[in-house]
Design a protein around this motif. Structure first.
Motif, PDB file in Angstrom:
ATOM      1  N   ASN A 136      -0.771  -3.699  -9.966  1.00 32.36           N
ATOM      2  CA  ASN A 136      -2.132  -2.587  -9.073  1.00 32.36           C
ATOM      3  C   ASN A 136      -2.417  -2.763  -7.618  1.00 32.36           C
ATOM      4  OD1 ASN A 136      -4.754  -2.430 -10.676  1.00 32.36           O
ATOM      5  ND2 ASN A 136      -5.905  -4.013  -9.480  1.00 32.36           N
ATOM      6  N   CYS A 137      -1.265  -2.336  -6.908  1.00 32.42           N
ATOM      7  CA  CYS A 137      -1.390  -1.316  -5.393  1.00 32.42           C
ATOM      8  C   CYS A 137      -2.480  -0.961  -5.172  1.00 32.42           C
ATOM      9  CB  CYS A 137      -0.149  -1.589  -5.380  1.00 32.42           C
ATOM     10  SG  CYS A 137       1.797  -2.213  -5.859  1.00 32.42           S
ATOM     11  N   LYS A 138      -2.757  -0.425  -3.858  1.00 33.27           N
ATOM     12  CA  LYS A 138      -3.684   0.399  -3.987  1.00 33.27           C
ATOM     13  C   LYS A 138      -2.627   1.093  -3.093  1.00 33.27           C
ATOM     14  CE  LYS A 138      -7.477  -2.280  -2.144  1.00 33.27           C
ATOM     15  NZ  LYS A 138      -7.849  -3.340  -2.545  1.00 33.27           N
ATOM     16  N   ILE A 139      -3.411   3.033  -3.639  1.00 34.82           N
ATOM     17  CA  ILE A 139      -2.838   3.634  -2.905  1.00 34.82           C
ATOM     18  C   ILE A 139      -3.893   4.282  -2.839  1.00 34.82           C
ATOM     19  CG2 ILE A 139      -1.721   5.606  -4.192  1.00 34.82           C
ATOM     20  CD1 ILE A 139      -0.501   4.014  -6.840  1.00 34.82           C
ATOM     21  N   VAL A 140      -3.256   5.988  -1.417  1.00 35.03           N
ATOM     22  CA  VAL A 140      -4.052   6.400  -1.151  1.00 35.03           C
ATOM     23  C   VAL A 140      -2.858   7.414  -0.831  1.00 35.03           C
ATOM     24  CG1 VAL A 140      -4.673   6.995   0.858  1.00 35.03           C
ATOM     25  CG2 VAL A 140      -4.952   4.263   0.513  1.00 35.03           C
ATOM     26  N   TYR A 141      -4.183   8.691  -1.124  1.00 30.88           N
ATOM     27  CA  TYR A 141      -3.198  10.138  -1.465  1.00 30.88           C
ATOM     28  C   TYR A 141      -4.467  10.974  -0.744  1.00 30.88           C
ATOM     29  CZ  TYR A 141      -1.663  14.475  -3.747  1.00 30.88           C
ATOM     30  OH  TYR A 141      -0.934  15.479  -4.096  1.00 30.88           O
ATOM     31  N   THR A 183       6.401  -6.933   7.025  1.00 26.33           N
ATOM     32  CA  THR A 183       5.013  -6.997   7.234  1.00 26.33           C
ATOM     33  C   THR A 183       3.913  -7.300   6.524  1.00 26.33           C
ATOM     34  OG1 THR A 183       4.768  -4.509   7.118  1.00 26.33           O
ATOM     35  CG2 THR A 183       5.158  -5.355   9.036  1.00 26.33           C
ATOM     36  N   THR A 184       3.210  -7.421   5.800  1.00 24.72           N
ATOM     37  CA  THR A 184       1.878  -7.732   5.147  1.00 24.72           C
ATOM     38  C   THR A 184       0.203  -7.259   5.461  1.00 24.72           C
ATOM     39  OG1 THR A 184       3.037 -10.108   4.154  1.00 24.72           O
ATOM     40  CG2 THR A 184       0.958 -10.008   3.677  1.00 24.72           C
ATOM     41  N   PRO A 185       0.071  -6.223   4.862  1.00 26.86           N
ATOM     42  CA  PRO A 185       0.786  -5.621   3.461  1.00 26.86           C
ATOM     43  C   PRO A 185       2.215  -4.855   4.192  1.00 26.86           C
ATOM     44  CG  PRO A 185      -0.757  -3.975   4.125  1.00 26.86           C
ATOM     45  CD  PRO A 185      -0.711  -5.504   5.163  1.00 26.86           C
ATOM     46  N   ARG A 186       2.995  -4.132   3.316  1.00 27.90           N
ATOM     47  CA  ARG A 186       3.831  -3.466   3.709  1.00 27.90           C
ATOM     48  C   ARG A 186       3.672  -2.217   2.999  1.00 27.90           C
ATOM     49  NH1 ARG A 186       9.892  -4.978  -0.598  1.00 27.90           N
ATOM     50  NH2 ARG A 186       7.550  -4.749  -2.322  1.00 27.90           N
ATOM     51  N   LEU A 187       3.567  -1.136   4.135  1.00 28.98           N
ATOM     52  CA  LEU A 187       2.508   0.379   3.615  1.00 28.98           C
ATOM     53  C   LEU A 187       4.156   1.314   3.187  1.00 28.98           C
ATOM     54  CD1 LEU A 187       1.133   0.723   7.196  1.00 28.98           C
ATOM     55  CD2 LEU A 187       0.353  -0.183   4.445  1.00 28.98           C
ATOM     56  N   ILE A 217       0.800  -1.585   0.037  1.00 26.82           N
ATOM     57  CA  ILE A 217      -0.177   0.109  -0.158  1.00 26.82           C
ATOM     58  C   ILE A 217       1.088   1.360  -0.018  1.00 26.82           C
ATOM     59  CG2 ILE A 217      -1.915   1.261   1.375  1.00 26.82           C
ATOM     60  CD1 ILE A 217      -2.493  -1.797   1.942  1.00 26.82           C
ATOM     61  N   LEU A 218       0.320   1.990  -1.046  1.00 25.00           N
ATOM     62  CA  LEU A 218       1.342   3.633  -1.086  1.00 25.00           C
ATOM     63  C   LEU A 218       0.850   4.265  -0.293  1.00 25.00           C
ATOM     64  CD1 LEU A 218       4.089   4.147  -2.244  1.00 25.00           C
ATOM     65  CD2 LEU A 218       2.925   5.165  -4.394  1.00 25.00           C
ATOM     66  N   TYR A 250      -7.201   4.309 -12.402  1.00 26.95           N
ATOM     67  CA  TYR A 250      -6.745   3.925 -11.940  1.00 26.95           C
ATOM     68  C   TYR A 250      -7.252   3.177 -10.626  1.00 26.95           C
ATOM     69  CZ  TYR A 250      -2.561   1.330  -9.268  1.00 26.95           C
ATOM     70  OH  TYR A 250      -2.467   0.050  -8.717  1.00 26.95           O
ATOM     71  N   SER A 251      -8.293   2.547 -10.831  1.00 28.33           N
ATOM     72  CA  SER A 251      -9.510   2.466  -9.471  1.00 28.33           C
ATOM     73  C   SER A 251      -9.142   2.104  -8.027  1.00 28.33           C
ATOM     74  CB  SER A 251     -10.156   1.124 -10.764  1.00 28.33           C
ATOM     75  OG  SER A 251      -9.557  -0.324 -10.056  1.00 28.33           O
ATOM     76  N   ASN A 252      -7.649   1.318  -8.398  1.00 25.00           N
ATOM     77  CA  ASN A 252      -7.326   1.294  -6.703  1.00 25.00           C
ATOM     78  C   ASN A 252      -6.449   1.930  -6.021  1.00 25.00           C
ATOM     79  OD1 ASN A 252      -7.940  -1.240  -6.155  1.00 25.00           O
ATOM     80  ND2 ASN A 252      -6.493  -2.226  -7.053  1.00 25.00           N
ATOM     81  N   LEU A 253      -7.101   3.562  -6.562  1.00 27.19           N
ATOM     82  CA  LEU A 253      -6.440   4.870  -6.266  1.00 27.19           C
ATOM     83  C   LEU A 253      -7.087   5.561  -5.212  1.00 27.19           C
ATOM     84  CD1 LEU A 253      -4.974   7.238  -5.629  1.00 27.19           C
ATOM     85  CD2 LEU A 253      -5.124   8.406  -8.225  1.00 27.19           C
ATOM     86  N   HIS A 254      -7.740   6.135  -3.562  1.00 32.48           N
ATOM     87  CA  HIS A 254      -8.628   6.431  -2.912  1.00 32.48           C
ATOM     88  C   HIS A 254      -7.577   7.859  -2.633  1.00 32.48           C
ATOM     89  CE1 HIS A 254     -11.320   6.588  -0.150  1.00 32.48           C
ATOM     90  NE2 HIS A 254     -10.579   7.273   1.200  1.00 32.48           N
ATOM     91  N   TYR A 255      -8.799   8.431  -2.737  1.00 30.71           N
ATOM     92  CA  TYR A 255      -8.194  10.152  -2.951  1.00 30.71           C
ATOM     93  C   TYR A 255      -8.636  10.774  -1.987  1.00 30.71           C
ATOM     94  CZ  TYR A 255      -6.459  14.547  -5.216  1.00 30.71           C
ATOM     95  OH  TYR A 255      -5.948  16.174  -5.392  1.00 30.71           O
ATOM     96  N   MET A 256      -8.807  11.167  -0.825  1.00 33.19           N
ATOM     97  CA  MET A 256      -8.905  12.366   0.611  1.00 33.19           C
ATOM     98  C   MET A 256      -8.274  13.121   0.491  1.00 33.19           C
ATOM     99  SD  MET A 256      -7.392   8.766   3.178  1.00 33.19           S
ATOM    100  CE  MET A 256      -9.009   9.244   4.485  1.00 33.19           C
ATOM    101  N   PHE A 257      -9.158  14.330   1.018  1.00 33.37           N
ATOM    102  CA  PHE A 257      -9.244  15.621   1.348  1.00 33.37           C
ATOM    103  C   PHE A 257      -8.276  15.796   3.428  1.00 33.37           C
ATOM    104  CE2 PHE A 257     -10.947  15.198  -2.386  1.00 33.37           C
ATOM    105  CZ  PHE A 257     -10.437  16.417  -3.380  1.00 33.37           C
ATOM    106  N   PHE A 258      -7.520  16.356   3.493  1.00 37.11           N
ATOM    107  CA  PHE A 258      -6.986  16.512   4.838  1.00 37.11           C
ATOM    108  C   PHE A 258      -8.423  17.689   5.079  1.00 37.11           C
ATOM    109  CE2 PHE A 258      -5.408  19.611   8.327  1.00 37.11           C
ATOM    110  CZ  PHE A 258      -4.036  18.221   8.249  1.00 37.11           C
ATOM    111  N   GLU A 259      -8.943  18.521   4.991  1.00 33.72           N
ATOM    112  CA  GLU A 259      -9.936  18.975   6.051  1.00 33.72           C
ATOM    113  C   GLU A 259     -10.891  17.888   5.869  1.00 33.72           C
ATOM    114  OE1 GLU A 259      -7.168  21.331   3.938  1.00 33.72           O
ATOM    115  OE2 GLU A 259      -8.589  20.145   2.605  1.00 33.72           O
TER     116      GLU A 259
END
Length: 299
Positions: free
Chosen positions: A126-131, A104-108, A38-39, A190-199
């Motif tokens: 196809n790794c999951k990515i959190v932005y 670890t599994t997963p690696r962060l 997970i990136l 890229y469907s495995n990207l989760h886009y978040m907002f700090f606010e």
């Protein structure tokens, strides 16, 4: 980098960078991601440590709680492109090596790379990515104070000069606009990207953890979610030596500013002049051309 010197910006494949974050470029580009890696990707000072801690608790908070009190977050979640070796300052940190050594599994893993710099294996696997994105005004202020205390970064100079530099993207990891827009565009194909907002995280941490859990395919009870929410409150993390970077050697000067400073929305009002705010708003209107990427209006 020798003691007392500051890194200097230079053009690196079209992006302003510094040597501590390009020295291991070839090794980073050859990094072999695994499908369950997970990136965590952010522009600097947009909530990287916050989300790193949330993810670490989601995956390991119940099964390996000791790591929360014994391993600093920068080792639990290695900073992929960072390479700083300075024995005088008590630091030797090669992020890509630390990432390869994770058991670890997963690696962060975390990065501040613009989307085009991410090693291709993350996409191939196809790794999951959190932005995580943060509104530009607060992001600028937080980055300014960070650069004041981080001797691995270019000297920030006066606030008025820093303000101008930010507008034109003369920052390590380049333009904020290019960064948030580039990752937003990637989300479209890229469907495995989760886009978040700090606010959103500030406003309702529990809800954002719930959304994040669902993206990751994790089944988390409301009780555990509330427990995690309590553990990642800003004031707690700021006082926690495992999350506040106080163990990261003398490269960070805590006499100048804490690594975790305020964590609030709207602190820019304490720094921007009226003229700067007007200039910024005009610049923002010109550069944020995609109406689907919306940041909260900060009046």
């Amino acid at each position: 980098m020798s003691s007392g010197t500051r890194a200097e910006l230079y053009d690196f494949h079209g992006v302003q960078m510094t040597r501590p974050f390009t020295a291991t470029w070839e090794s980073v580009q050859k990094f072999q991601a695994r499908p369950d890696d997970i990136l965590i990707a952010t522009y600097p000072k947009a909530g990287t440590t916050w989300v790193s801690c949330i993810l670490d608790l989601l995956y390991f908070g119940q099964t390996d709680p000791e790591r929360q009190t014994s391993i600093p977050i920068h080792d639990r979640v290695p900073f992929l492109e960072m390479a700083v070796s300075n024995p005088e300052k008590g630091i030797n940190y090669i992020g890509v090596d630390l990432a390869n050594e994770l058991t670890t599994t997963p690696r962060l893993i975390k990065t501040h790379y613009p989307v085009q710099f991410v090693p291709k294996s993350f996409w191939e696997q196809n790794c999951k990515i959190v932005y995580v994105a943060r509104n530009a005004k607060d992001n600028m202020v937080s980055y300014y104070h960070f650069d004041r205390m981080n001797t691995a970064q270019p000297a920030p100079g006066e606030w008025s000069d820093y303000f101008q530099r930010f507008l034109v993207g003369k920052m390590t990891w380049g333009s904020w606009y290019d960064h948030v827009n580039g990752w937003w565009q990637k989300k479209r194909n890229y469907s495995n990207l989760h886009y978040m907002f700090f606010e959103d995280l500030v406003e309702n941490t529990d809800l954002e953890i719930d959304k994040l859990s669902r993206f990751l395919g994790l089944s988390v009870t409301p009780e555990i979610r509330q427990q995690i929410t309590g553990q990642v409150q800003f004031d707690k993390m700021k006082k926690n030596d495992m999350t506040n970077y106080s163990t990261f050697g003398d490269v960070l000067d805590f006499k100048v500013s804490p690594f975790m400073r305020k964590g609030k929305v709207g602190d820019w009002k304490n720094h921007f002049t009226v003229a700067q705010n007007e200039k910024f708003d005009e610049d923002f209107q010109q550069k944020m051309m995609d109406p689907t990427l919306q940041f909260r209006t900060l009046i």
